[in-house]
Design an enzyme around this catalytic site. Structure first.
Site, PDB file in Angstrom:
ATOM      1  N   CYS A   1      25.597 101.221 110.377  1.00 53.20           N
ATOM      2  CA  CYS A   1      26.065 102.042 109.257  1.00 53.20           C
ATOM      3  C   CYS A   1      24.975 102.934 108.680  1.00 53.20           C
ATOM      4  O   CYS A   1      25.273 103.903 107.986  1.00 53.20           O
ATOM      5  CB  CYS A   1      26.655 101.156 108.161  1.00 53.20           C
TER       6      CYS A   1
ATOM      7  N   HIS B   1      26.788 105.264 101.816  1.00 56.52           N
ATOM      8  CA  HIS B   1      27.663 104.748 102.867  1.00 56.52           C
ATOM      9  C   HIS B   1      28.933 104.213 102.228  1.00 56.52           C
ATOM     10  O   HIS B   1      28.894 103.477 101.238  1.00 56.52           O
ATOM     11  CB  HIS B   1      26.942 103.654 103.645  1.00 56.52           C
TER      12      HIS B   1
ATOM     13  N   ASN C   1      35.731 102.081 105.983  1.00 53.28           N
ATOM     14  CA  ASN C   1      34.344 102.055 106.428  1.00 53.28           C
ATOM     15  C   ASN C   1      34.285 102.617 107.850  1.00 53.28           C
ATOM     16  O   ASN C   1      34.750 101.987 108.795  1.00 53.28           O
ATOM     17  CB  ASN C   1      33.827 100.611 106.406  1.00 53.28           C
TER      18      ASN C   1
END
Length: 325
Positions: free
Chosen positions: A115, A252, A282
């Protein structure tokens, strides 16, 4: 005296055709819209079809970024693709994006920091451009995380989505001040001791399988909020800037509760936080460039704005990039 800066001159994004709402997931796994929304802030996510591979999404995002910059493939000499879900073990997804763009020169490679991948890719491209090795770079975050989910695990499968985002970085002369346009600083960290908190239980070098994502959600939450502070504060300290001067915080997009807690801990006003997790879920390395493109296109992020990017991912890896837009 001049100082080389990597300036963002274009951005773009691409999402799979199919959007899946929380309500639709109720037919797939034991969950509910209320449960997902309350704990994560997610309302929907995009799921890639069979023909929508990571490189396909990356190509579309790259084309959009080039169009936004008013540039063509001949103007680019470096492609870095941040991804944990490549089309193949090799060749790299970046080279397939390069081929899809009709680009037959320069260099292209993948970067894997989960990520935090897009932040790591920005840092890598920035160093290439500042060193004079390349003139312009396409930096892409592209993922098809739906391919590595265990769709019987309701604690993870509802969290992730697919997509791609890209920016074009161009080497320009600056004065070496925080008022310069471009990447002002990047801060990267990692600590491999935390592997078991967030990982995929397969790989060609171990199980000879792709594997599925596994996560200890509470532990990831705790570390995510605790770890981001140092890289953001280090960026402020190095550039002589502060949370008050920041125009936009683009973290993020993993979980709205993590985003809110991180902003509060850093003293960043919530109205300065760009949030797209509600519509994208996500998307790992794609989440920051997707959010950037939304905020640029809707007019929030403007030229001259001070923008902080921040992420934490499996490994753990974490990092920040402070950019004058």
């Amino acid at each position: 005296m001049t100082f080389k800066r990597s300036v963002v001159v274009g951005c773009g994004s691409a999402l799979p055709r199919k959007a899946v709402t929380n309500a639709e997931l109720e037919a797939v796994v034991e969950t509910s819209d209320a449960w997902i929304a309350q704990r994560t802030g997610i309302r929907q996510r995009h799921i890639a079809a069979e023909d929508e591979t990571t490189s396909v999404l990356g190509i579309k995002a790259a084309q959009a970024a080039l169009a936004d910059a008013g540039l063509g493939v001949d103007d680019i000499d470096l492609i870095i693709c941040a991804t944990s879900t490549p089309d193949n073990t090799f060749p790299s997804t970046a080279t397939q994006i390069q081929a899809g763009l009709g680009m037959h020169h320069g260099a292209a490679f993948d970067l894997q920091a989960v990520c935090t991948g897009f932040v790591y890719a920005i840092a890598t491209a920035d160093n290439f451009l500042k060193a004079g090795a390349h003139r312009r770079a396409l930096v892409i975050g592209a993922e098809t995380f739906s391919r590595i989910l265990d769709w019987s695990d309701r604690t993870t499968c509802v969290l992730f989505g697919d997509g791609a985002g890209a920016v074009v970085l161009e080497a320009q002369d600056g004065a070496g001040a925080s008022s310069d346009r471009g990447v002002l600083t990047t801060q990267l960290r990692s600590d491999g001791r935390y592997r078991d908190k967030l990982y995929v239980d397969g790989g060609p070098g171990s199980t000879k399988t792709t594997g599925c994502l596994r996560m200890e959600g509470r532990e990831v939450f705790r570390f995510a909020v605790g770890m981001v502070t140092d890289v953001v504060e280090a960026a402020f300290a190095l550039t002589g800037t502060s949370a008050e001067e920041l125009n936009w915080f683009v973290p993020h997009q993993a979980n709205k509760r993590i985003i809110d807690a991180s902003a509060d801990k850093l003293g960043i006003a919530r109205e300065k936080v760009v949030i797209t997790v509600d519509r994208h879920g996500n998307t790992s390395a794609a989440s920051i460039p997707l959010a950037l493109d939304v905020a640029v296109k809707d007019g929030r992020i403007k030229r001259g704005d001070l923008v902080m990017l921040e992420a934490i991912g499996g490994g753990f890896t974490w990092g920040s990039a402070l950019i004058r837009w």
